[in-house]
Design an enzyme around this catalytic site. Structure first.
Site, PDB file in Angstrom:
ATOM      1  N   TYR A 134      -5.631   2.540  -6.283  1.00  0.00           N
ATOM      2  CA  TYR A 134      -6.870   1.789  -6.482  1.00  0.00           C
ATOM      3  C   TYR A 134      -8.109   2.691  -6.503  1.00  0.00           C
ATOM      4  O   TYR A 134      -9.186   2.274  -6.911  1.00  0.00           O
ATOM      5  CB  TYR A 134      -7.038   0.717  -5.396  1.00  0.00           C
ATOM      6  CG  TYR A 134      -5.967  -0.362  -5.443  1.00  0.00           C
ATOM      7  CD1 TYR A 134      -5.054  -0.406  -6.490  1.00  0.00           C
ATOM      8  CD2 TYR A 134      -5.860  -1.325  -4.468  1.00  0.00           C
ATOM      9  CE1 TYR A 134      -4.072  -1.371  -6.544  1.00  0.00           C
ATOM     10  CE2 TYR A 134      -4.876  -2.303  -4.512  1.00  0.00           C
ATOM     11  CZ  TYR A 134      -3.985  -2.319  -5.562  1.00  0.00           C
ATOM     12  OH  TYR A 134      -3.008  -3.280  -5.619  1.00  0.00           O
ATOM     13  N   LYS A 180       8.342   5.180  -2.813  1.00  0.00           N
ATOM     14  CA  LYS A 180       9.168   5.228  -4.022  1.00  0.00           C
ATOM     15  C   LYS A 180       9.465   6.709  -4.276  1.00  0.00           C
ATOM     16  O   LYS A 180       9.164   7.268  -5.339  1.00  0.00           O
ATOM     17  CB  LYS A 180       8.397   4.564  -5.177  1.00  0.00           C
ATOM     18  CG  LYS A 180       9.200   4.334  -6.430  1.00  0.00           C
ATOM     19  CD  LYS A 180      10.254   3.259  -6.279  1.00  0.00           C
ATOM     20  CE  LYS A 180      11.089   3.175  -7.558  1.00  0.00           C
ATOM     21  NZ  LYS A 180      12.291   2.338  -7.398  1.00  0.00           N
ATOM     22  N   ASP A 212      11.243  -1.231  -3.849  1.00  0.00           N
ATOM     23  CA  ASP A 212      12.005  -2.291  -4.523  1.00  0.00           C
ATOM     24  C   ASP A 212      13.023  -2.912  -3.577  1.00  0.00           C
ATOM     25  O   ASP A 212      13.188  -4.137  -3.525  1.00  0.00           O
ATOM     26  CB  ASP A 212      12.672  -1.776  -5.811  1.00  0.00           C
ATOM     27  CG  ASP A 212      13.263  -0.394  -5.665  1.00  0.00           C
ATOM     28  OD1 ASP A 212      13.072   0.246  -4.615  1.00  0.00           O
ATOM     29  OD2 ASP A 212      13.950   0.052  -6.605  1.00  0.00           O
ATOM     30  N   ASP A 236      -0.275  -4.051  -0.817  1.00  0.00           N
ATOM     31  CA  ASP A 236      -0.933  -5.224  -1.390  1.00  0.00           C
ATOM     32  C   ASP A 236       0.122  -6.259  -1.765  1.00  0.00           C
ATOM     33  O   ASP A 236       0.031  -7.448  -1.432  1.00  0.00           O
ATOM     34  CB  ASP A 236      -1.726  -4.762  -2.635  1.00  0.00           C
ATOM     35  CG  ASP A 236      -2.679  -5.827  -3.135  1.00  0.00           C
ATOM     36  OD1 ASP A 236      -2.721  -6.917  -2.531  1.00  0.00           O
ATOM     37  OD2 ASP A 236      -3.369  -5.578  -4.135  1.00  0.00           O
ATOM     38  N   ASP A 240       1.538  -9.841   0.638  1.00  0.00           N
ATOM     39  CA  ASP A 240       1.489 -11.212   0.121  1.00  0.00           C
ATOM     40  C   ASP A 240       2.877 -11.845   0.140  1.00  0.00           C
ATOM     41  O   ASP A 240       3.034 -13.028   0.421  1.00  0.00           O
ATOM     42  CB  ASP A 240       0.933 -11.237  -1.312  1.00  0.00           C
ATOM     43  CG  ASP A 240      -0.572 -11.451  -1.324  1.00  0.00           C
ATOM     44  OD1 ASP A 240      -1.219 -11.119  -0.304  1.00  0.00           O
ATOM     45  OD2 ASP A 240      -1.097 -11.950  -2.336  1.00  0.00           O
TER      46      ASP A 240
END
Ligand code: NAD
Length: 346
Positions: A134, A180, A212, A236, A240
């Site tokens: 970001y 990752k 994943d 992020d 959620d």
């Protein structure tokens, strides 16, 4: 800062509940109220007035309701309410976002997962908040190409991993670092730094997982997690995902720490569809106060008492309309009063 929409309604309950805690346990809290978001735009023309930021920086902790509303959608980005929130986070220098996902037993029917899978879920996601995709440079967009960059430095990884190790120490002493590393160099550095830091925390069990497989495991075996630490983008998404496991968005608290002053806020937004109706769920806002008591004030007994009162209110069947399975449907203020009455009688 109440902010906009239901932010105003839930902040009222949060502040009143902190006042009850102060009275019951013999403390004194001083409150200052300032404008942010749409409320600030309407009054002074900008979403984060300098006076608001300065007051926050001079405080011990900041509580925020929520910002935003459809009437501000057409404003240029720098004047949008959400820009005020990003500016606030940057101004406070917070870099670790804590999002607990705790399933209260009475709400088990509200979870999209089967009870036998989700029962007992109690995890904490620590999301890196100040770096990664970001913020990485270069970033650009043209007609033909969009570019973002994931950059992490070793000190950036270490400081957020340290927060996570410390928090794991106060919980069930298990930390899962999510990356990752099979594909991304930034993740390889992340894994290396977290692994090295583990030597300082021999009492915490560290495991590494790929993002994943973590996304999958969160919905197949959520109870296997205690603390999860991960970079901005993965955090992020995963936070959620974890949030929906526990029923309503209105239940979830958050804390952003590590900077000069910590910021506490419910996870939900300003919910313009229900604003002003008195039916907003204040549990997430009030649970954010428990985090404030725990992390900023170091008042563990008071934080636990608040959480106990909150759980007892749910167990007694009280809920706002978003908690459909609760038999005693009441208003925002009545939920707050039920919680406070339980604190008073402890
Ligand atoms: P939202 O979280 O405001 O609402 C999503 C849905 O959940 C709505 O149906 C709402 O009624 C419901 N809901 C949310 N909180 C609730 C609560 N406490 N009790 C009962 N129901 C609740 O998200 P949105 O609709 O996508 O966004 C609305 C505005 O809020 C937008 O302007 C958005 O940018 C802003 N927003 C702000 C924050 C923040 O201030 N931290 C976070 C998310 C969204």
């Amino acid at each position: 800062m109440p902010g906009d929409g239901i932010g105003v309604e839930v902040t009222r309950e949060a502040v009143t509940t902190l006042e009850t805690i102060a009275r019951r346990f013999g403390h004194e809290f001083e409150f200052e109220t300032r404008l942010i978001g749409g409320a600030a735009i309407d009054t002074v023309g900008v979403p984060l007035p300098e006076e608001t930021l300065q007051t926050c920086l001079a405080s011990d902790a900041v509580f925020l309701g929520a910002v935003g509303g459809p009437q501000y959608d057409s404003l240029p980005p720098r004047l949008k309410p959400e820009t005020g929130l990003l500016g606030l986070r940057a101004g406070l220098g917070v870099y670790a976002n804590l999002r607990p996902a705790f399933l209260h037993e009475p709400l088990i029917g509200a979870s999209p997962l089967k009870p036998e899978i989700v029962r007992g879920t109690d995890l904490l996601i620590v999301r890196e908040l100040a770096g990664g995709a970001y913020f990485g440079q270069p970033r650009e967009i043209s007609e033909e190409r969009g570019l973002n960059t994931i950059v992490y430095t070793a000190p950036e990884v270490e400081r957020v991993a340290r927060v996570a190790f410390e928090l794991a120490r106060g919980r069930r002493r298990k930390l899962t670092s999510v990356d990752k590393a099979n594909v991304l160099e930034s993740s390889q550095l992340w894994r290396k730094v977290v692994t090295a830091l583990a030597a300082e925390y021999p009492d915490v069990t560290l495991e590494h997982g790929y993002v994943d497989s973590c996304a999958m495991a969160l919905v197949t075996r959520p109870t296997s997690y205690d603390v999860i630490v991960t970079e901005n983008l993965f955090g992020d998404i995963l936070s959620d995902e974890a949030a929906v496991l526990t029923g309503s968005l209105g239940m979830l608290p958050s804390a952003s720490i590590g900077g000069k002053v910590a910021l506490y806020e419910p996870v939900h937004g300003s919910a313009p569809d229900i604003a002003g109706k008195g039916i907003a769920n204040p549990f997430g806002a009030i649970a954010s106060c428990a985090m404030l008591l725990r992390y900023t004030c170091k008042l563990e007994r008071e934080a636990a008492a608040l959480e106990e009162a909150l759980s007892a209110t749910l167990a007694a069947g009280f809920g706002t309309p978003d908690l459909k399975s609760q038999p005693r449907q009441v208003t925002t203020t009545e939920i707050g009063a039920e919680i406070r009455q339980r604190i008073e009688s402890m």
